[in-house]
Motif scaffolding. Structure first.
Motif, PDB file in Angstrom:
ATOM      1  N   ALA A  50      25.638  10.378  -5.434  1.00  0.00           N
ATOM      2  CA  ALA A  50      26.657   9.329  -5.581  1.00  0.00           C
ATOM      3  C   ALA A  50      27.876   9.825  -6.345  1.00  0.00           C
ATOM      4  N   ILE A  51      27.681  10.756  -7.274  1.00  0.00           N
ATOM      5  CA  ILE A  51      28.822  11.269  -8.035  1.00  0.00           C
ATOM      6  C   ILE A  51      29.322  12.606  -7.481  1.00  0.00           C
ATOM      7  N   ASN A  52      28.828  12.968  -6.317  1.00  0.00           N
ATOM      8  CA  ASN A  52      29.317  14.167  -5.633  1.00  0.00           C
ATOM      9  C   ASN A  52      30.555  13.788  -4.798  1.00  0.00           C
ATOM     10  N   PHE A  53      31.664  13.491  -5.486  1.00  0.00           N
ATOM     11  CA  PHE A  53      32.846  12.965  -4.817  1.00  0.00           C
ATOM     12  C   PHE A  53      33.498  13.966  -3.866  1.00  0.00           C
ATOM     13  N   ILE A  54      33.169  15.242  -4.016  1.00  0.00           N
ATOM     14  CA  ILE A  54      33.780  16.253  -3.148  1.00  0.00           C
ATOM     15  C   ILE A  54      33.354  16.067  -1.693  1.00  0.00           C
ATOM     16  N   GLN A  55      32.247  15.339  -1.455  1.00  0.00           N
ATOM     17  CA  GLN A  55      31.817  15.107  -0.083  1.00  0.00           C
ATOM     18  C   GLN A  55      32.767  14.167   0.660  1.00  0.00           C
ATOM     19  N   ILE A  56      33.577  13.404  -0.076  1.00  0.00           N
ATOM     20  CA  ILE A  56      34.520  12.483   0.568  1.00  0.00           C
ATOM     21  C   ILE A  56      35.598  13.253   1.334  1.00  0.00           C
ATOM     22  N   PRO A  57      36.323  14.195   0.684  1.00  0.00           N
ATOM     23  CA  PRO A  57      37.296  14.974   1.476  1.00  0.00           C
ATOM     24  C   PRO A  57      36.642  15.866   2.522  1.00  0.00           C
ATOM     25  N   PHE A  58      35.402  16.348   2.239  1.00  0.00           N
ATOM     26  CA  PHE A  58      34.704  17.184   3.220  1.00  0.00           C
ATOM     27  C   PHE A  58      34.486  16.415   4.521  1.00  0.00           C
ATOM     28  N   TRP A  59      33.880  15.227   4.408  1.00  0.00           N
ATOM     29  CA  TRP A  59      33.595  14.445   5.602  1.00  0.00           C
ATOM     30  C   TRP A  59      34.856  13.828   6.197  1.00  0.00           C
ATOM     31  N   SER A  60      35.828  13.493   5.361  1.00  0.00           N
ATOM     32  CA  SER A  60      37.093  12.969   5.885  1.00  0.00           C
ATOM     33  C   SER A  60      37.788  14.012   6.753  1.00  0.00           C
ATOM     34  N   GLY A  61      37.856  15.239   6.225  1.00  0.00           N
ATOM     35  CA  GLY A  61      38.509  16.310   6.981  1.00  0.00           C
ATOM     36  C   GLY A  61      37.812  16.602   8.292  1.00  0.00           C
ATOM     37  N   TRP A  62      36.482  16.681   8.248  1.00  0.00           N
ATOM     38  CA  TRP A  62      35.725  16.949   9.463  1.00  0.00           C
ATOM     39  C   TRP A  62      35.871  15.816  10.478  1.00  0.00           C
ATOM     40  N   ASN A  63      35.819  14.587   9.986  1.00  0.00           N
ATOM     41  CA  ASN A  63      35.907  13.449  10.909  1.00  0.00           C
ATOM     42  C   ASN A  63      37.268  13.361  11.580  1.00  0.00           C
ATOM     43  N   ILE A  64      38.321  13.671  10.833  1.00  0.00           N
ATOM     44  CA  ILE A  64      39.665  13.711  11.434  1.00  0.00           C
ATOM     45  C   ILE A  64      39.710  14.764  12.537  1.00  0.00           C
ATOM     46  N   TYR A  65      39.191  15.949  12.224  1.00  0.00           N
ATOM     47  CA  TYR A  65      39.190  17.039  13.203  1.00  0.00           C
ATOM     48  C   TYR A  65      38.397  16.665  14.452  1.00  0.00           C
ATOM     49  N   LEU A  66      37.209  16.107  14.242  1.00  0.00           N
ATOM     50  CA  LEU A  66      36.337  15.773  15.374  1.00  0.00           C
ATOM     51  C   LEU A  66      36.920  14.664  16.246  1.00  0.00           C
ATOM     52  N   VAL A  67      37.540  13.673  15.612  1.00  0.00           N
ATOM     53  CA  VAL A  67      38.112  12.561  16.375  1.00  0.00           C
ATOM     54  C   VAL A  67      39.352  13.004  17.150  1.00  0.00           C
ATOM     55  N   THR A  68      40.253  13.719  16.475  1.00  0.00           N
ATOM     56  CA  THR A  68      41.499  14.134  17.120  1.00  0.00           C
ATOM     57  C   THR A  68      41.258  15.139  18.250  1.00  0.00           C
ATOM     58  N   ASN A  69      40.179  15.912  18.145  1.00  0.00           N
ATOM     59  CA  ASN A  69      39.867  16.886  19.196  1.00  0.00           C
ATOM     60  C   ASN A  69      38.828  16.360  20.196  1.00  0.00           C
ATOM     61  N   LYS A  70      38.563  15.035  20.085  1.00  0.00           N
ATOM     62  CA  LYS A  70      37.681  14.340  21.032  1.00  0.00           C
ATOM     63  C   LYS A  70      36.252  14.886  21.050  1.00  0.00           C
ATOM     64  N   TRP A  71      35.805  15.374  19.905  1.00  0.00           N
ATOM     65  CA  TRP A  71      34.410  15.781  19.785  1.00  0.00           C
ATOM     66  C   TRP A  71      33.524  14.617  19.347  1.00  0.00           C
ATOM     67  N   LEU A  72      34.166  13.573  18.822  1.00  0.00           N
ATOM     68  CA  LEU A  72      33.422  12.458  18.254  1.00  0.00           C
ATOM     69  C   LEU A  72      33.939  11.144  18.816  1.00  0.00           C
ATOM     70  N   ASN A  73      33.008  10.334  19.312  1.00  0.00           N
ATOM     71  CA  ASN A  73      33.361   9.007  19.808  1.00  0.00           C
ATOM     72  C   ASN A  73      33.137   8.002  18.677  1.00  0.00           C
ATOM     73  N   THR A  74      34.142   7.163  18.419  1.00  0.00           N
ATOM     74  CA  THR A  74      34.091   6.283  17.247  1.00  0.00           C
ATOM     75  C   THR A  74      33.683   4.846  17.575  1.00  0.00           C
ATOM     76  N   GLU A  75      33.108   4.608  18.754  1.00  0.00           N
ATOM     77  CA  GLU A  75      32.568   3.274  19.016  1.00  0.00           C
ATOM     78  C   GLU A  75      31.473   2.965  17.994  1.00  0.00           C
ATOM     79  N   LYS A  76      31.325   1.679  17.671  1.00  0.00           N
ATOM     80  CA  LYS A  76      30.508   1.284  16.534  1.00  0.00           C
ATOM     81  C   LYS A  76      29.079   1.839  16.595  1.00  0.00           C
ATOM     82  N   TYR A  77      28.396   1.678  17.710  1.00  0.00           N
ATOM     83  CA  TYR A  77      27.004   2.133  17.773  1.00  0.00           C
ATOM     84  C   TYR A  77      26.917   3.654  17.803  1.00  0.00           C
ATOM     85  N   LEU A  78      27.973   4.302  18.322  1.00  0.00           N
ATOM     86  CA  LEU A  78      27.971   5.764  18.369  1.00  0.00           C
ATOM     87  C   LEU A  78      28.216   6.373  16.990  1.00  0.00           C
ATOM     88  N   ARG A  79      28.878   5.632  16.102  1.00  0.00           N
ATOM     89  CA  ARG A  79      29.024   6.096  14.728  1.00  0.00           C
ATOM     90  C   ARG A  79      27.653   6.215  14.063  1.00  0.00           C
TER      91      ARG A  79
END
Length: 211
Positions: free
Chosen positions: A121-150
């Motif tokens: 819970a106090i490992n705040f560095i995981q926030i930018p890690f996952w934020s950066g990866w999720n931006i990359y995956l979404v913008t490059n169409k590797w990740l579908n962001t529909e609710k159930y697919l999340r």
């Protein structure tokens, strides 16, 4: 196909992210060597509960989070001070590497789940890690962001983190057990040194960003 893709993308990203040397992996390895498999599984369980929540919410808030430069700086500052604090704690109370108590194993395993929950819970560095990866995956169409697919993506990430941490734990614990006698004598310096090196690494990254 979308579900399968999201699932395996989650596994790959989280597995790769969980393998590098980090304080959660170091602590998990110490727990495994000192207390056995059940406590370390409890510990990892606590870690992945928090990670699942972080991953799910950073999918929708990834762009907003990474655009907040001040917030990212404070997260890095906190990480540096937290790692220094861990170094001090391990210096003052070195772990008893190689010891194991069956009674303690049977009665205190749930405590390791809570420890994993708290430290993750106090490992705040995981926030930018996952934020950066999720931006990359979404913008490059590797990740579908529909609710159930999340949710499928999060499940995959949980599986990847579990496999990655267990892999790290077994490799690290093998090295610790082989040299347990030596490491026990220098544990006042060995483990704090690891955490201080991590803090130094984050500090160098922070200075480079300022430059």
């Amino acid at each position: 196909m979308k579900s399968i893709k999201n699932f395996f993308v989650g596994i790959v990203v989280s597995f790769a992210g969980s393998l590098p040397l980090g304080y959660l992996n170091v602590i998990a390895s110490i727990i495994f060597v000192s207390k056995g498999l059940l406590p370390v599984l409890e510990f990892i369980g606590g870690v992945i509960v928090v990670e699942a929540i972080v991953i799910y919410f950073t999918i929708t808030g990834a762009v907003w989070l990474t655009s907040r430069i001040v917030l990212m700086k404070w997260i890095q500052y906190f990480t540096i001070f937290f790692l220094i604090a861990l170094a001090i704690i391990f210096f003052l109370q070195p772990p008893n590497i190689g010891s194991q108590n069956d009674t303690e194993l049977n009665t205190s395993a749930i405590n390791y789940f809570i420890k994993g929950l708290g430290l993750s819970a106090i490992n705040f560095i995981q926030i930018p890690f996952w934020s950066g990866w999720n931006i990359y995956l979404v913008t490059n169409k590797w990740l579908n962001t529909e609710k159930y697919l999340r949710i499928v993506y999060v499940i995959g990430a949980i599986v990847g983190t579990t496999i990655g941490m267990i892999t790290f734990v077994y490799v690290a614990s093998y090295a610790l057990e082989k040299g347990s006698g030596v490491l026990q004598n220098i544990s006042n310096y060995f483990l704090p040194g690891i955490f201080l090196l991590m803090a130094l690494f984050h500090l160098i990254q922070l200075i480079r960003k300022k430059d």
